[in-house]
Design a protein around this motif. Structure first.
Motif, PDB file in Angstrom:
ATOM      1  N   HIS B 184       0.841  -1.192   0.000  1.00  0.00           N
ATOM      2  CA  HIS B 184       0.000   0.000   0.000  1.00  0.00           C
ATOM      3  C   HIS B 184       0.877   1.243   0.000  1.00  0.00           C
ATOM      4  O   HIS B 184       1.827   1.341   0.752  1.00  0.00           O
ATOM      5  CB  HIS B 184      -0.912   0.006   1.233  1.00  0.00           C
ATOM      6  CG  HIS B 184      -1.797  -1.203   1.310  1.00  0.00           C
ATOM      7  ND1 HIS B 184      -2.787  -1.442   0.390  1.00  0.00           N
ATOM      8  CD2 HIS B 184      -1.827  -2.240   2.180  1.00  0.00           C
ATOM      9  CE1 HIS B 184      -3.397  -2.577   0.697  1.00  0.00           C
ATOM     10  NE2 HIS B 184      -2.833  -3.084   1.770  1.00  0.00           N
ATOM     11  N   ARG B 185       0.503   2.202  -0.831  1.00  0.00           N
ATOM     12  CA  ARG B 185       1.326   3.406  -0.920  1.00  0.00           C
ATOM     13  C   ARG B 185       0.977   4.377   0.207  1.00  0.00           C
ATOM     14  O   ARG B 185      -0.136   4.385   0.707  1.00  0.00           O
ATOM     15  CB  ARG B 185       1.133   4.069  -2.288  1.00  0.00           C
ATOM     16  CG  ARG B 185      -0.295   4.492  -2.509  1.00  0.00           C
ATOM     17  CD  ARG B 185      -0.470   5.477  -3.654  1.00  0.00           C
ATOM     18  NE  ARG B 185      -1.867   5.857  -3.728  1.00  0.00           N
ATOM     19  CZ  ARG B 185      -2.449   6.742  -2.933  1.00  0.00           C
ATOM     20  NH1 ARG B 185      -1.732   7.355  -2.000  1.00  0.00           N
ATOM     21  NH2 ARG B 185      -3.727   7.009  -3.061  1.00  0.00           N
ATOM     22  N   ALA B 187      -0.237   7.597   2.055  1.00  0.00           N
ATOM     23  CA  ALA B 187      -1.277   8.577   1.710  1.00  0.00           C
ATOM     24  C   ALA B 187      -0.633   9.923   1.466  1.00  0.00           C
ATOM     25  O   ALA B 187       0.390  10.252   2.061  1.00  0.00           O
ATOM     26  CB  ALA B 187      -2.289   8.676   2.863  1.00  0.00           C
ATOM     27  N   ASN B 188      -1.213  10.698   0.577  1.00  0.00           N
ATOM     28  CA  ASN B 188      -0.712  12.053   0.405  1.00  0.00           C
ATOM     29  C   ASN B 188      -1.529  12.997   1.288  1.00  0.00           C
ATOM     30  O   ASN B 188      -2.509  12.613   1.924  1.00  0.00           O
ATOM     31  CB  ASN B 188      -0.728  12.485  -1.061  1.00  0.00           C
ATOM     32  CG  ASN B 188      -2.099  12.315  -1.672  1.00  0.00           C
ATOM     33  OD1 ASN B 188      -3.108  12.578  -1.003  1.00  0.00           O
ATOM     34  ND2 ASN B 188      -2.150  11.865  -2.905  1.00  0.00           N
ATOM     35  N   GLU B 191      -5.387  13.370   0.968  1.00  0.00           N
ATOM     36  CA  GLU B 191      -6.177  12.228   1.427  1.00  0.00           C
ATOM     37  C   GLU B 191      -6.377  12.294   2.931  1.00  0.00           C
ATOM     38  O   GLU B 191      -7.447  11.939   3.454  1.00  0.00           O
ATOM     39  CB  GLU B 191      -5.486  10.915   1.018  1.00  0.00           C
ATOM     40  CG  GLU B 191      -5.585  10.653  -0.478  1.00  0.00           C
ATOM     41  CD  GLU B 191      -4.719   9.488  -0.921  1.00  0.00           C
ATOM     42  OE1 GLU B 191      -3.569   9.366  -0.438  1.00  0.00           O
ATOM     43  OE2 GLU B 191      -5.187   8.696  -1.758  1.00  0.00           O
ATOM     44  N   THR B 232      -0.990   4.957   5.328  1.00  0.00           N
ATOM     45  CA  THR B 232      -1.061   4.564   3.920  1.00  0.00           C
ATOM     46  C   THR B 232      -2.473   4.834   3.419  1.00  0.00           C
ATOM     47  O   THR B 232      -3.392   5.100   4.198  1.00  0.00           O
ATOM     48  CB  THR B 232      -0.769   3.065   3.744  1.00  0.00           C
ATOM     49  OG1 THR B 232      -1.814   2.324   4.387  1.00  0.00           O
ATOM     50  CG2 THR B 232       0.572   2.691   4.365  1.00  0.00           C
ATOM     51  N   GLU B 233      -2.651   4.733   2.105  1.00  0.00           N
ATOM     52  CA  GLU B 233      -3.997   4.932   1.545  1.00  0.00           C
ATOM     53  C   GLU B 233      -4.941   3.845   2.068  1.00  0.00           C
ATOM     54  O   GLU B 233      -6.136   4.103   2.246  1.00  0.00           O
ATOM     55  CB  GLU B 233      -3.936   4.947   0.018  1.00  0.00           C
ATOM     56  CG  GLU B 233      -3.157   3.815  -0.617  1.00  0.00           C
ATOM     57  CD  GLU B 233      -4.002   2.583  -0.893  1.00  0.00           C
ATOM     58  OE1 GLU B 233      -5.256   2.679  -0.809  1.00  0.00           O
ATOM     59  OE2 GLU B 233      -3.425   1.531  -1.180  1.00  0.00           O
ATOM     60  N   ILE B 236      -6.114   4.950   5.457  1.00  0.00           N
ATOM     61  CA  ILE B 236      -7.136   6.004   5.318  1.00  0.00           C
ATOM     62  C   ILE B 236      -8.496   5.375   5.033  1.00  0.00           C
ATOM     63  O   ILE B 236      -9.522   5.752   5.621  1.00  0.00           O
ATOM     64  CB  ILE B 236      -6.749   6.982   4.191  1.00  0.00           C
ATOM     65  CG1 ILE B 236      -5.416   7.689   4.496  1.00  0.00           C
ATOM     66  CG2 ILE B 236      -7.888   7.982   3.947  1.00  0.00           C
ATOM     67  CD1 ILE B 236      -5.520   8.937   5.307  1.00  0.00           C
ATOM     68  N   ARG B 237      -8.501   4.386   4.149  1.00  0.00           N
ATOM     69  CA  ARG B 237      -9.776   3.726   3.826  1.00  0.00           C
ATOM     70  C   ARG B 237     -10.346   3.012   5.036  1.00  0.00           C
ATOM     71  O   ARG B 237     -11.546   3.063   5.303  1.00  0.00           O
ATOM     72  CB  ARG B 237      -9.583   2.747   2.660  1.00  0.00           C
ATOM     73  CG  ARG B 237      -9.484   3.446   1.308  1.00  0.00           C
ATOM     74  CD  ARG B 237      -9.486   2.477   0.135  1.00  0.00           C
ATOM     75  NE  ARG B 237      -8.197   1.883  -0.118  1.00  0.00           N
ATOM     76  CZ  ARG B 237      -7.908   0.585   0.036  1.00  0.00           C
ATOM     77  NH1 ARG B 237      -8.836  -0.250   0.463  1.00  0.00           N
ATOM     78  NH2 ARG B 237      -6.698   0.127  -0.224  1.00  0.00           N
ATOM     79  N   HIS B 240     -11.771   5.683   7.373  1.00  0.00           N
ATOM     80  CA  HIS B 240     -13.077   6.162   6.871  1.00  0.00           C
ATOM     81  C   HIS B 240     -14.170   5.171   7.271  1.00  0.00           C
ATOM     82  O   HIS B 240     -15.231   5.557   7.781  1.00  0.00           O
ATOM     83  CB  HIS B 240     -13.060   6.287   5.339  1.00  0.00           C
ATOM     84  CG  HIS B 240     -12.583   7.618   4.826  1.00  0.00           C
ATOM     85  ND1 HIS B 240     -13.274   8.799   5.021  1.00  0.00           N
ATOM     86  CD2 HIS B 240     -11.475   7.942   4.100  1.00  0.00           C
ATOM     87  CE1 HIS B 240     -12.604   9.805   4.451  1.00  0.00           C
ATOM     88  NE2 HIS B 240     -11.511   9.314   3.881  1.00  0.00           N
TER      89      HIS B 240
END
Lengths: 254, 254
Positions: B184-185, B187-188, B191, B232-233, B236-237, B240
């Motif tokens: 997983h990359r 998060a920027n 995000e 990571t992205e 974040i998911r 959420h």
């Protein structure tokens, strides 16, 4: 002996990482890990659920002079309990894991550990059981993974070797290399010059610099060698004596 | 698998130091040294006058997967013969010697070795017998001494451990750390911002920011935390989803 390397401003008897042996199997390996740690000044070991219980006579026998590590060891039933009070944990693994964790080399990890410890953190390094290594359930508890850079064709570091390398990297910045005071000081340039002058006087009398057109080149080569070598003042004295003895035994037109 | 770490421009299958075991006693230690070497891609071992002769079944048994090192081993009768063709030799010693020799740490020595090998030199590292270490007559033949920085109160590295540390230092600059591609990359920033906006909308509906005069401080602290963590992205998911689930189960004035 002093525990402080004043030149580096570090007290290597200060706070240090805890080494956590997770479900180790053989007592000899526990003892060997204790020796590996204490070679580099590390003495705080914790053991999670040792296969053969505790105390372990094989561990004590192998630890031998590093017994103080086992004397202070803390035994926990689970990995979570063992690392509960720590603020940053590294997990040593040989093979990559599916989990998202930063991966550091032992050097990077111990540099990081030193910074965290200096900032007041409590740091630990986890080592897994001999055969299978740490389980993912153990690695999950860590912040960071340590992987030793090894030959991809042969990665076979055992528990004590892994502990040795991490302990070595911890110690590398805080333990002094025992550099004995050199008995003889390096020669300075003029001492080399005087040796060359005495030598060349003898070589001239022995007609060494022949033919004449090669003289400058030979002298430059000779000078370059003596000035290049790291000669001590004792070396210079020995060389003076050698040259004198050779010339005296083989006298030329003095 | 590739033997070249292109990023570093080094081929670690290239020229390497020779490890010279001087009068080793136990076959198990010879085998362990072979494993220590091959873990870091080193395969050129020479043995001077092994106590139990050669071949040595205990050495082969212990070497196991590192058998290729023993298959290529060179046996010599004397130390002088063993290092005859080498241009620079390091002698590993634990205790300081009376001889005038520069003393390097394993790291310094292997950095020096890499430079010399790159310049075409033939380099070797001598390790002494298990009990007494190298004799002065062996050390005399070396250019440089290697001493591992250890706990002055407990310096008990054995042959295989010493070989492991020097081999590790050789490998440290040429072997890659196996850093798996992260699934997983990271998060920027935007995000993270969107996560915060969604979260704060829910927190506002739940009257979280009370009392009113503490609102700004609480928001700053919350923002600071989420922006600080290395999310990571995927994280974040997950967050959420967590926030949504909590808010849905505990609905407030939507």
């Amino acid at each position: 002996m002093a525990g402080t390397d004043h030149a580096q401003g570090r007290d290597w008897h200060g706070p240090q990482p805890v080494f956590v042996l997770v479900r180790p199997q053989m007592g000899e390996n526990i003892g060997a890990a204790a020796r590996a740690m204490w070679n580099f000044g590390l003495e705080h070991m914790r053991i999670v659920d040792p296969r053969d219980g505790w105390p372990n006579p094989a561990a004590s026998a192998t630890a031998s002079g590093a017994a103080r590590v086992l004397d202070q060891v803390r035994i926990d039933a689970t990995t979570a309990q063992s690392v509960a009070d720590l603020t940053h944990v590294y997990a040593t693994t040989a093979r990559p894991r599916e989990l998202t964790k930063p991966v550091l080399s032992p050097q990077e990890a111990m540099e990081d550990a030193r910074a965290r410890i200096a900032a007041g953190e409590r740091v630990g390094v986890m080592f897994g059981p001999e055969r299978a290594g740490l389980e993912n359930a153990d690695v999950v508890l860590a912040n960071t993974i340590i992987t030793v850079p090894v030959n991809p064709a042969f990665a076979s570091l055992n528990l004590a070797q892994c502990a040795l390398l991490v302990a070595y990297e911890w110690g590398r910045e805080v333990l002094p290399v025992a550099r004995p005071e050199q008995k003889h000081r390096p020669a300075n340039r003029v001492e080399v010059t005087r040796l060359l002058e005495a030598l060349e006087a003898r070589l001239d009398r022995a007609d060494f610099y022949r033919p004449e057109h090669k003289r400058e080149h030979m002298r430059t080569t000779l000078h370059n060698m003596f000035y290049r070598l790291d000669l001590t003042e004792a070396d210079i004295r020995i060389l003076h004596g050698i040259h004198r003895a050779l010339a005296d035994r083989h006298p030329t037109r003095e």
